[in-house]
Design an enzyme around this catalytic site. Structure first.
Site, mmCIF file in Angstrom:
data_model
loop_
_atom_site.group_PDB
_atom_site.id
_atom_site.type_symbol
_atom_site.label_atom_id
_atom_site.label_comp_id
_atom_site.label_asym_id
_atom_site.label_seq_id
_atom_site.Cartn_x
_atom_site.Cartn_y
_atom_site.Cartn_z
ATOM 1 N N ARG A 20 3.624 43.793 -3.399
ATOM 2 C CA ARG A 20 3.666 44.388 -4.373
ATOM 3 C C ARG A 20 1.804 45.173 -4.409
ATOM 4 O O ARG A 20 1.122 43.911 -4.989
ATOM 5 C CB ARG A 20 3.621 44.286 -5.704
ATOM 6 C CG ARG A 20 5.117 44.348 -6.408
ATOM 7 C CD ARG A 20 5.224 44.225 -7.849
ATOM 8 N NE ARG A 20 7.103 44.033 -8.186
ATOM 9 C CZ ARG A 20 7.624 43.044 -9.038
ATOM 10 N NH1 ARG A 20 6.837 43.350 -10.228
ATOM 11 N NH2 ARG A 20 8.692 43.181 -9.075
ATOM 12 N N ARG A 22 5.633 31.434 -11.473
ATOM 13 C CA ARG A 22 4.590 31.943 -13.051
ATOM 14 C C ARG A 22 5.450 30.892 -13.266
ATOM 15 O O ARG A 22 4.894 30.572 -14.240
ATOM 16 C CB ARG A 22 4.889 32.769 -13.402
ATOM 17 C CG ARG A 22 3.929 34.666 -13.063
ATOM 18 C CD ARG A 22 4.079 35.639 -13.898
ATOM 19 N NE ARG A 22 3.514 36.589 -13.198
ATOM 20 C CZ ARG A 22 3.095 37.819 -14.277
ATOM 21 N NH1 ARG A 22 4.431 37.988 -14.921
ATOM 22 N NH2 ARG A 22 2.337 38.787 -13.768
ATOM 23 N N SER A 29 12.026 39.808 -16.901
ATOM 24 C CA SER A 29 12.469 40.871 -17.225
ATOM 25 C C SER A 29 13.476 41.455 -16.947
ATOM 26 O O SER A 29 14.042 41.344 -15.916
ATOM 27 C CB SER A 29 10.960 41.541 -16.856
ATOM 28 O OG SER A 29 10.752 43.225 -17.316
#
Length: 428
Positions: free
Chosen positions: A261, A393, A351
């Site tokens: 990204r 993460r 998510s």
RNA sequence: GGAGGGGUGACGGAGUGGCCGAACGUGCCGGUCUUGAAAACCGGAGACGGGGUAACCUGUCCGCGAGUUCAAAUCUCGCCCCCUCCGCCA
């Protein structure tokens, strides 16, 4: 992407329900364009019909050895006329697509109203924060002290927002990937996939990254290929332009991939550590299902992601994103946030979203009812995906939550088999 | 990268510029036969869109996009993809 009929007939409803998400939409253009498209379509189709009939007449005349010159000349003129009308229709459709492809999905009725992250609603918490004897160190301090994280060298060979993992750091990352994939494939029924990391424009458009978010993607210079920002892209596009058999649904895929990204627009945020990188690893979950099951599938998918955190004994909470904080393509999103003791905050680690038919319509993914059903028409599938989990993460969470007073980090029992039995990471 | 061949419906596979939305086969659905199933036989069915209350009318689609023509699955050009051989390569 919406059904054109909805855009034409229910535009006011759409505008009302999109609320703040629709603030960038050119509503009046849309209204004019959909009406214009319909009128011009009818007109062009009528003219084409005349042309077909006329051409059949020419064929009949020629078979009967009758003179056909007049009919041919008339059809030639008609053909020229049609070209003009078609060109105008094409322009209208182009403008309509430009607007329509940039419209975000409609939030599900259960999604809370709100403008930004402050309006998100907590659904549940699991576990408790670890009881550390002293103040918690950040993962970057811990990692660099242990000799398993190296940010300086990553900057030298690439640039900021890259990281090098070495020794037990690299091993821990790999262990997490395997732990996640094993659980999803053996406990949760997903099929493992190893997809391309570079994909074309049609694929990026299918899941909604393009055309609106081109700036967020890395793109190759010599060919029109993009680095995937998430495995959602290749996994969902596995079935682009396909008709799935009803009995195969739901279809579940999982994949580990690196993700790339640009992180344009996040200058100054999370500049230290592993939280926000240009390249990171993620294990992704994707589900294709029928419309009537997609919301129960969203709960199931979220539970699958949570199972990883529970297995690792990491404290987390689940929140429902409000309308204003949701992504472009989603109809409903749960974020899972893990506890980071050094910052004393919950940070997003997964998510999970239901896209309903938004992506399926763009990518043309449908399912065919079982043979034998009367008047059975194919329908768009609903697509879902979720991180299960963001690996970097998760590594951050383990370093911080399992840190010891002496600066070492203990390994959660579930992970030890994947670490060759190692129980603790010490300075190398 | 070079040479040659090819891309047609859920799948396999035909197709002389007009009567082709497309033969034939498999698979699918309904029926006959059977206690039931299979086999056999008979019949049925492409996808997506537009108009209409409806019956119904209608457009597009033979890899994608242009072009030639009154008319294109069929002819021409460009692009993409697949296969075979050669070259290069982990």
């Amino acid at each position: 992407m919406y059904d054109l009929r909805v855009l034409r007939d229910d535009l006011d409803m759409l505008r009302d329900r999109l609320g703040p998400r629709g603030k960038d939409v050119a509503w009046e253009d849309l209204r004019r364009l959909t009406e214009d498209r319909r009128a011009r379509t009818v007109q062009v189709e009528d003219l084409r019909h005349q042309l077909k009939k006329g051409s059949e007449e020419v064929a009949r005349l020629k078979r009967d050895k009758q003179p056909a010159e007049d009919a041919m000349a008339a059809m030639k003129a008609l053909g020229e006329t049609i070209k003009g009308y078609e060109e105008q229709l094409r322009l209208v459709e182009e403008q309509l697509a430009h607007v329509a492809l940039r419209m975000p999905n409609l939030p599900h009725s259960s999604v809370p109203e709100g403008q930004d992250a402050a309006d998100n609603v907590e659904v549940r918490r699991w576990g408790t924060p670890p009881s550390l004897s002293g103040p918690a160190q950040s993962h970057w301090d811990l990692g660099e002290a242990l000799g398993i994280l190296d940010f300086d060298r990553a900057v030298r060979m690439a640039k900021a927002r890259f990281a090098v993992l070495t020794g037990m750091g690299a091993r821990l990352e790999r262990a997490l990937i395997n732990y996640m994939l094993d659980m999803h494939t053996t406990q949760h029924g997903y099929r493992e996939v190893l997809p391309p990391l570079l994909v074309n424009r049609a694929t990026m458009t299918g899941t909604g990254q393009l055309p609106k978010f081109e700036d967020d993607l890395f793109q190759l210079r010599d060919e029109e290929l993009f680095l995937i920002p998430t495995a959602e892209v290749p996994l969902t596009n596995l079935h682009r332009e396909e008709l799935l058999a009803e009995e195969t649904l739901p279809v579940r895929y999982t994949a580990y991939t690196p993700c790339f990204r640009r992180e344009a627009g996040s200058y100054g945020k999370d500049t230290r550590g592993l939280i926000r990188l240009h390249q990171f690893n993620k294990v992704e979950l994707v589900v294709f299902t029928k419309a009537e099951h997609s919301y129960e599938e969203l709960e199931r998918l979220t539970a699958h992601a949570e199972a990883i955190l529970q297995g690792l004994g990491l404290h987390y909470r689940v929140i429902t994103l409000c309308r204003g904080d949701m992504g472009f393509s989603a109809a409903k999103t749960y974020d899972i946030e893990v506890w980071l003791p050094s910052q004393k905050v919950f940070r997003e680690i997964s998510s999970c979203s239901n896209f309903e038919a938004f992506q399926a319509r763009r990518a043309n993914i449908r399912w065919r009812p079982k043979a034998g059903k009367k008047d059975a028409k194919s329908e768009f599938v609903h697509t879902l995906n979720g991180s299960g989990l963001a690996v970097g993460r998760t590594l951050v969470a383990i370093l911080e939550n399992y840190q010891q007073p002496d600066g070492t980090v203990s390994i959660p029992p579930a992970l030890q088999p994947y670490m060759g039995g190692l129980e603790r990471i010490r300075k190398e």
